[in-house]
Scaffold this motif. Structure first.
Motif, PDB file in Angstrom:
ATOM      1  N   PRO A  10       5.522  -3.359  -8.961  1.00 28.09           N
ATOM      2  CA  PRO A  10       4.135  -3.694  -8.613  1.00 28.09           C
ATOM      3  C   PRO A  10       3.223  -2.470  -8.698  1.00 28.09           C
ATOM      4  O   PRO A  10       3.634  -1.350  -8.421  1.00 28.09           O
ATOM      5  N   ARG A  11       1.998  -2.720  -9.130  1.00 24.58           N
ATOM      6  CA  ARG A  11       1.005  -1.645  -9.232  1.00 24.58           C
ATOM      7  C   ARG A  11       0.447  -1.294  -7.854  1.00 24.58           C
ATOM      8  O   ARG A  11       0.139  -0.144  -7.576  1.00 24.58           O
ATOM      9  N   SER A  12       0.313  -2.281  -6.991  1.00 27.25           N
ATOM     10  CA  SER A  12      -0.226  -2.013  -5.657  1.00 27.25           C
ATOM     11  C   SER A  12       0.894  -2.080  -4.632  1.00 27.25           C
ATOM     12  O   SER A  12       1.845  -2.833  -4.774  1.00 27.25           O
ATOM     13  N   LEU A  13       0.752  -1.244  -3.611  1.00 26.00           N
ATOM     14  CA  LEU A  13       1.766  -1.142  -2.568  1.00 26.00           C
ATOM     15  C   LEU A  13       1.154  -1.452  -1.211  1.00 26.00           C
ATOM     16  O   LEU A  13       0.002  -1.103  -0.941  1.00 26.00           O
ATOM     17  N   SER A  14       1.933  -2.067  -0.357  1.00 25.04           N
ATOM     18  CA  SER A  14       1.509  -2.293   1.026  1.00 25.04           C
ATOM     19  C   SER A  14       1.520  -0.953   1.761  1.00 25.04           C
ATOM     20  O   SER A  14       2.002   0.060   1.238  1.00 25.04           O
ATOM     21  N   GLU A  15       1.028  -0.959   2.977  1.00 27.82           N
ATOM     22  CA  GLU A  15       1.027   0.261   3.785  1.00 27.82           C
ATOM     23  C   GLU A  15       2.457   0.786   3.986  1.00 27.82           C
ATOM     24  O   GLU A  15       2.698   1.996   3.871  1.00 27.82           O
ATOM     25  N   ILE A  16       3.376  -0.103   4.268  1.00 32.69           N
ATOM     26  CA  ILE A  16       4.774   0.306   4.470  1.00 32.69           C
ATOM     27  C   ILE A  16       5.340   0.907   3.191  1.00 32.69           C
ATOM     28  O   ILE A  16       5.963   1.974   3.208  1.00 32.69           O
ATOM     29  N   GLU A  17       5.122   0.224   2.063  1.00 30.62           N
ATOM     30  CA  GLU A  17       5.633   0.716   0.782  1.00 30.62           C
ATOM     31  C   GLU A  17       4.998   2.045   0.399  1.00 30.62           C
ATOM     32  O   GLU A  17       5.676   2.953  -0.089  1.00 30.62           O
ATOM     33  N   ALA A  18       3.680   2.176   0.635  1.00 25.19           N
ATOM     34  CA  ALA A  18       2.984   3.418   0.309  1.00 25.19           C
ATOM     35  C   ALA A  18       3.509   4.572   1.163  1.00 25.19           C
ATOM     36  O   ALA A  18       3.701   5.684   0.664  1.00 25.19           O
ATOM     37  N   ALA A  19       3.737   4.314   2.434  1.00 22.94           N
ATOM     38  CA  ALA A  19       4.267   5.353   3.325  1.00 22.94           C
ATOM     39  C   ALA A  19       5.632   5.833   2.824  1.00 22.94           C
ATOM     40  O   ALA A  19       5.906   7.036   2.787  1.00 22.94           O
ATOM     41  N   LEU A  20       6.478   4.899   2.441  1.00 21.66           N
ATOM     42  CA  LEU A  20       7.788   5.273   1.889  1.00 21.66           C
ATOM     43  C   LEU A  20       7.633   6.039   0.585  1.00 21.66           C
ATOM     44  O   LEU A  20       8.339   7.018   0.337  1.00 21.66           O
ATOM     45  N   TYR A  21       6.704   5.607  -0.253  1.00 22.84           N
ATOM     46  CA  TYR A  21       6.493   6.218  -1.566  1.00 22.84           C
ATOM     47  C   TYR A  21       6.078   7.684  -1.447  1.00 22.84           C
ATOM     48  O   TYR A  21       6.540   8.525  -2.207  1.00 22.84           O
ATOM     49  N   ILE A  22       5.197   7.990  -0.484  1.00 18.00           N
ATOM     50  CA  ILE A  22       4.723   9.375  -0.334  1.00 18.00           C
ATOM     51  C   ILE A  22       5.477  10.130   0.759  1.00 18.00           C
ATOM     52  O   ILE A  22       5.143  11.273   1.069  1.00 18.00           O
ATOM     53  N   CYS A  23       6.478   9.496   1.342  1.00 16.35           N
ATOM     54  CA  CYS A  23       7.314  10.122   2.383  1.00 16.35           C
ATOM     55  C   CYS A  23       6.494  10.566   3.597  1.00 16.35           C
ATOM     56  O   CYS A  23       6.676  11.670   4.128  1.00 16.35           O
ATOM     57  N   SER A  25       4.452   8.772   7.300  1.00 17.94           N
ATOM     58  CA  SER A  25       4.564   7.636   8.215  1.00 17.94           C
ATOM     59  C   SER A  25       3.402   6.661   8.030  1.00 17.94           C
ATOM     60  O   SER A  25       2.336   7.024   7.522  1.00 17.94           O
ATOM     61  N   ARG A  26       3.624   5.441   8.472  1.00 20.31           N
ATOM     62  CA  ARG A  26       2.536   4.453   8.478  1.00 20.31           C
ATOM     63  C   ARG A  26       1.395   4.926   9.372  1.00 20.31           C
ATOM     64  O   ARG A  26       0.225   4.707   9.060  1.00 20.31           O
ATOM     65  N   SER A  27       1.746   5.563  10.482  1.00 21.05           N
ATOM     66  CA  SER A  27       0.695   6.022  11.396  1.00 21.05           C
ATOM     67  C   SER A  27      -0.162   7.098  10.736  1.00 21.05           C
ATOM     68  O   SER A  27      -1.366   7.160  10.987  1.00 21.05           O
ATOM     69  N   PHE A  28       0.425   7.943   9.884  1.00 19.29           N
ATOM     70  CA  PHE A  28      -0.379   8.915   9.145  1.00 19.29           C
ATOM     71  C   PHE A  28      -1.404   8.193   8.274  1.00 19.29           C
ATOM     72  O   PHE A  28      -2.586   8.549   8.267  1.00 19.29           O
ATOM     73  N   LEU A  29      -0.966   7.177   7.546  1.00 14.97           N
ATOM     74  CA  LEU A  29      -1.888   6.449   6.671  1.00 14.97           C
ATOM     75  C   LEU A  29      -2.988   5.771   7.475  1.00 14.97           C
ATOM     76  O   LEU A  29      -4.160   5.842   7.108  1.00 14.97           O
ATOM     77  N   ARG A  30      -2.634   5.142   8.583  1.00 16.98           N
ATOM     78  CA  ARG A  30      -3.648   4.487   9.432  1.00 16.98           C
ATOM     79  C   ARG A  30      -4.655   5.486   9.970  1.00 16.98           C
ATOM     80  O   ARG A  30      -5.859   5.276   9.916  1.00 16.98           O
ATOM     81  N   GLN A  31      -4.146   6.579  10.531  1.00 19.41           N
ATOM     82  CA  GLN A  31      -5.032   7.579  11.115  1.00 19.41           C
ATOM     83  C   GLN A  31      -5.905   8.229  10.051  1.00 19.41           C
ATOM     84  O   GLN A  31      -7.094   8.442  10.265  1.00 19.41           O
ATOM     85  N   ALA A  32      -5.327   8.533   8.911  1.00 16.82           N
ATOM     86  CA  ALA A  32      -6.096   9.161   7.830  1.00 16.82           C
ATOM     87  C   ALA A  32      -7.199   8.227   7.338  1.00 16.82           C
ATOM     88  O   ALA A  32      -8.308   8.679   7.036  1.00 16.82           O
ATOM     89  N   ARG A  33      -6.923   6.919   7.275  1.00 22.41           N
ATOM     90  CA  ARG A  33      -7.970   5.963   6.866  1.00 22.41           C
ATOM     91  C   ARG A  33      -9.111   5.956   7.861  1.00 22.41           C
ATOM     92  O   ARG A  33     -10.275   5.861   7.484  1.00 22.41           O
ATOM     93  N   MET A  34      -8.794   6.049   9.150  1.00 20.76           N
ATOM     94  CA  MET A  34      -9.843   6.017  10.179  1.00 20.76           C
ATOM     95  C   MET A  34     -10.614   7.326  10.237  1.00 20.76           C
ATOM     96  O   MET A  34     -11.818   7.333  10.434  1.00 20.76           O
TER      97      MET A  34
END
Length: 83
Positions: A10-23, A25-34
């Motif tokens: 898949p070209r697009s990844l969910s938050e969980i998949e993206a977190a795994l892809y870039i090694c 955490s999900r919380s990093f992605l959430r906090q960085a978005r905010m």
């Protein structure tokens, strides 16, 4: 009956998949978005919203990783990032 299985990458990844892809955490992605780019924090990788879902494109994650500062040692961290 011979059935061929095709693997679709898949070209697009969910938050969980993206977190795994870039090694990270999900919380990093959430906090960085905010947080965005404030307080000298690491900026979030680009993301898209499709309805209520947040998705990350593989090519954006690759570019984001490539854009991060590469270090040979910790003394290279800029003073802006630490203070």
């Amino acid at each position: 009956m011979n059935t061929e299985q095709q693997t679709v990458l898949p070209r697009s990844l969910s938050e969980i998949e993206a977190a795994l892809y870039i090694c990270m955490s999900r919380s990093f992605l959430r906090q960085a978005r905010m947080d965005g780019k404030r307080d000298n924090r690491t900026p979030a990788p680009p993301f898209i919203k499709i309805g209520r879902s947040v998705r990350y494109l593989r090519e954006d994650l690759d570019s984001w990783l490539d854009s991060q500062q590469k270090l040979d040692h910790l003394g290279q961290i800029s003073l802006k990032a630490t203070g």
